[in-house]
Design a protein around this motif. Structure first.
Motif, PDB file in Angstrom:
ATOM      1  N   SER A   2       0.847  -1.185   0.000  1.00 39.62           N
ATOM      2  CA  SER A   2       0.000   0.000   0.000  1.00 39.62           C
ATOM      3  C   SER A   2       0.889   1.244   0.000  1.00 39.62           C
ATOM      4  O   SER A   2       1.741   1.401   0.883  1.00 39.62           O
ATOM      5  CB  SER A   2      -0.897   0.001   1.235  1.00 39.62           C
ATOM      6  N   VAL A   3       0.694   2.119  -0.999  1.00 44.34           N
ATOM      7  CA  VAL A   3       1.547   3.296  -1.155  1.00 44.34           C
ATOM      8  C   VAL A   3       0.679   4.542  -1.248  1.00 44.34           C
ATOM      9  O   VAL A   3      -0.273   4.590  -2.037  1.00 44.34           O
ATOM     10  CB  VAL A   3       2.428   3.190  -2.411  1.00 44.34           C
ATOM     11  N   THR A   4       1.028   5.554  -0.434  1.00 46.00           N
ATOM     12  CA  THR A   4       0.341   6.840  -0.487  1.00 46.00           C
ATOM     13  C   THR A   4       1.357   7.931  -0.770  1.00 46.00           C
ATOM     14  O   THR A   4       2.356   8.069  -0.039  1.00 46.00           O
ATOM     15  CB  THR A   4      -0.355   7.150   0.847  1.00 46.00           C
ATOM     16  N   ILE A   5       1.140   8.702  -1.836  1.00 48.88           N
ATOM     17  CA  ILE A   5       1.978   9.876  -2.090  1.00 48.88           C
ATOM     18  C   ILE A   5       1.428  11.015  -1.245  1.00 48.88           C
ATOM     19  O   ILE A   5       0.350  11.557  -1.522  1.00 48.88           O
ATOM     20  CB  ILE A   5       1.986  10.243  -3.581  1.00 48.88           C
ATOM     21  N   VAL A   6       2.144  11.357  -0.197  1.00 51.52           N
ATOM     22  CA  VAL A   6       1.709  12.378   0.748  1.00 51.52           C
ATOM     23  C   VAL A   6       1.899  13.767   0.163  1.00 51.52           C
ATOM     24  O   VAL A   6       1.087  14.674   0.385  1.00 51.52           O
ATOM     25  CB  VAL A   6       2.485  12.229   2.069  1.00 51.52           C
ATOM     26  N   ASP A  30       8.808  12.875  -4.651  1.00 50.57           N
ATOM     27  CA  ASP A  30       7.598  12.414  -3.979  1.00 50.57           C
ATOM     28  C   ASP A  30       7.899  12.024  -2.538  1.00 50.57           C
ATOM     29  O   ASP A  30       8.873  11.304  -2.274  1.00 50.57           O
ATOM     30  CB  ASP A  30       7.010  11.205  -4.700  1.00 50.57           C
ATOM     31  N   ILE A  32       6.461   9.815   0.423  1.00 45.75           N
ATOM     32  CA  ILE A  32       5.626   8.609   0.362  1.00 45.75           C
ATOM     33  C   ILE A  32       5.472   7.975   1.727  1.00 45.75           C
ATOM     34  O   ILE A  32       6.399   8.002   2.545  1.00 45.75           O
ATOM     35  CB  ILE A  32       6.267   7.600  -0.629  1.00 45.75           C
ATOM     36  N   ASP A  33       4.312   7.380   1.962  1.00 41.67           N
ATOM     37  CA  ASP A  33       4.089   6.464   3.085  1.00 41.67           C
ATOM     38  C   ASP A  33       3.756   5.093   2.501  1.00 41.67           C
ATOM     39  O   ASP A  33       2.874   4.976   1.638  1.00 41.67           O
ATOM     40  CB  ASP A  33       2.922   6.925   3.965  1.00 41.67           C
ATOM     41  N   ALA A  34       4.461   4.071   2.981  1.00 39.27           N
ATOM     42  CA  ALA A  34       4.181   2.696   2.550  1.00 39.27           C
ATOM     43  C   ALA A  34       4.307   1.802   3.781  1.00 39.27           C
ATOM     44  O   ALA A  34       5.395   1.353   4.128  1.00 39.27           O
ATOM     45  CB  ALA A  34       5.156   2.261   1.461  1.00 39.27           C
ATOM     46  N   ARG A  88       8.844   5.425   4.839  1.00 36.43           N
ATOM     47  CA  ARG A  88       8.396   6.772   4.499  1.00 36.43           C
ATOM     48  C   ARG A  88       9.624   7.633   4.229  1.00 36.43           C
ATOM     49  O   ARG A  88      10.740   7.315   4.661  1.00 36.43           O
ATOM     50  CB  ARG A  88       7.500   7.391   5.568  1.00 36.43           C
TER      51      ARG A  88
END
Length: 487
Positions: A2-6, A30, A32-34, A88
């Protein structure tokens, strides 16, 4: 995964062929939180803490020639717990980063340029550079502290979330150098700084409560360019190296480093809370040392290990114009030829003895921090790619027997500084792991590798896939969960 570009940071960098803005040094923009990374193998369940790496990630097109140490600091963090890993990354939001973001352009010329080209006053020993806080990162008093190649303000981040906590309040007006040292036995942080004003160097101690406890001058003959320091349980060791700015050019505002091979290397040895009158000075062969390993007391002697450069002013690398070729040579360990070296300082006779421990080109060493300031048996150094500032493998030394073991990372795979993470309850010095990020240019991705420190040649016990290919960089650290600020 699961990857979120913060956050996606806006950049003004366009197409470029600069060798340190492309390839393994391509910057990331970017954040990122993963939280749940893919694992190949098995992460040891006892491995509980964070691995932090500082990298140079330029956001704006440079003023003149870019040097990789100019890049904006970005911390990459991988957290291990219960056999799982999360990642992150965040930019270090320095004052310079924020001012350039507001201006939409670079405002400071870098290390390879004339400082007069900077559009704003700067920081560091030159007083003209941007403090990008992109060199080292340590964990002290429960928080991460990032630092600058020369002398900067020091920026604090939460070591788990990487939340921005601003500049460090205790830092003196002359800043702190790139490599403050954390003594895990006392919780103290030791540091120095340097400048172009007499006495040219200061040394300080910050307590486990993150308050400045001690700060004294270390008088030098003139401006110097030291990069690192070492300590024993009783003493701190500060170098006066014969590579420094040409004193005839400084009054004209020109910062041209010269190796003064007719001058000895000098070492100031001062009790941890000593005064200037307590300093003992020792002389040794002319050299430059970028990084030290460990130091310890041995009877009447102090023993210091580091990476000796006999001729730190190599000719420009061929295949480039003169200016870029000179910069490339200063980033190439095979041009600088650092070797693992040992100095012994006799506190009774004042004598210095010194010599090599290995003839290979090695640098960026680590060791078990439990033996910091004490006699340790094992050290872990990196090898480098000829012509480049890229780490190609790890060498483990047994400093008692002289044996060594090597692990190449593989073709097109470039690692990071590999700190030691101790196994909880370990009784052997090498019972633990080495942790390193790998930038894989063949597979076009990055991963984190975990090595059994007692048998590095067996290869990784686990490989953890990262959500993007990260830029290469400089320094890294490991912090066990017990050292992190949980508040």
């Amino acid at each position: 995964m699961s990857v979120t570009i913060v956050n996606r940071v806006a950049t003004t960098i366009g197409a470029t062929e600069h060798p340190y803005m492309t390839g393994a040094w391509t910057p990331n923009f970017d954040e990122i939180d993963a939280p749940d990374l893919e694992v190949i193998g098995e992460i040891p369940r006892e491995l509980d803490g964070v691995y932090l790496r500082n990298t140079e990630n330029p956001v704006h097109a440079p003023i003149g020639l870019y040097h990789p140490f100019d890049g904006d600091g970005m911390i990459h963090a991988i957290s291990f717990r219960d056999g799982k890993a999360g990642y992150r990354n965040r930019f270090v939001r320095t004052k310079g980063f924020q001012e350039e973001a507001a201006a939409g352009q670079a405002l400071w010329a870098g290390l390879a340029e004339n400082p007069a080209r900077s559009l704003r006053p700067g920081w560091g020993a030159q007083g003209s550079l941007k403090d990008s806080s992109s060199t080292d990162v340590v964990v002290h008093a429960g928080q991460a502290l990032s630092t600058f190649y020369q002398c900067g303000e020091g920026y604090r981040l939460d070591p788990v979330t990487l939340a921005d906590l601003g500049t460090e309040s205790w830092v003196p007006a002359d800043g702190i150098s790139a490599h403050p040292k954390v003594d895990e036995a006392t919780g103290e942080l030791l540091f120095f700084n340097y400048s172009k004003q007499a006495p040219y160097m200061h040394y300080g101690v910050v307590g486990a409560d993150n308050r400045l406890k001690h700060y004294v001058p270390i008088p030098l003959p003139g401006p110097r360019l030291p990069h690192d320091m070492a300590f024993t349980r009783k003493y701190s060791i500060l170098p006066d190296l014969p590579l420094f700015w040409d004193p005839e050019l400084l009054p004209r505002g020109l910062h041209a480093a010269r190796f003064h091979k007719d001058l000895p290397t000098r070492f100031a040895i001062i009790p941890r809370f000593g005064q200037p009158e307590d300093i003992r000075w020792f002389e040794a062969k002319p050299c430059y040392v970028l990084h030290w390993l460990n130091a310890y007391e041995d009877g009447d002697e102090i023993v210091l290990d580091g990476y000796f450069q006999e001729d730190p002013q190599p000719p420009p690398l061929p295949g480039y114009d003169a200016k870029i070729g000179r910069m490339m040579a200063y980033l190439d360990e095979h041009s600088m030829k650092p070797r693992l070296w040992r100095w012994r300082f006799n506190l009774v006779t004042g004598e210095t003895r010194e010599g090599p421990l290995d003839d290979r080109i090695l640098e960026f060493g680590t060791f078990n921090p439990a033996v910091a300031g004490l006699k340790g048996r094992y050290a872990y150094s990196t090898t480098a790619k000829p012509g480049w500032f890229l780490f190609t493998g790890v060498v483990k030394h047994d400093l008692e027997t002289g044996r060594s073991w090597s692990l190449p990372f593989g073709e097109g795979r470039y690692g990071s500084e590999a700190p030691f993470a101790a196994r909880p309850g370990a009784t052997r010095e090498d019972d633990g792991w080495l942790v390193s990020f790998i930038t894989d240019m063949v597979e076009d991705r990055s991963e984190c590798v975990i090595l059994d420190a007692s048998d590095i040649e067996a290869g990784p016990v686990a490989r953890v896939r990262l959500p993007h290919r990260i830029s290469s960089g400089t320094h890294a650290c490991w912090a066990p969960r017990s050292a992190l600020n949980q508040g």
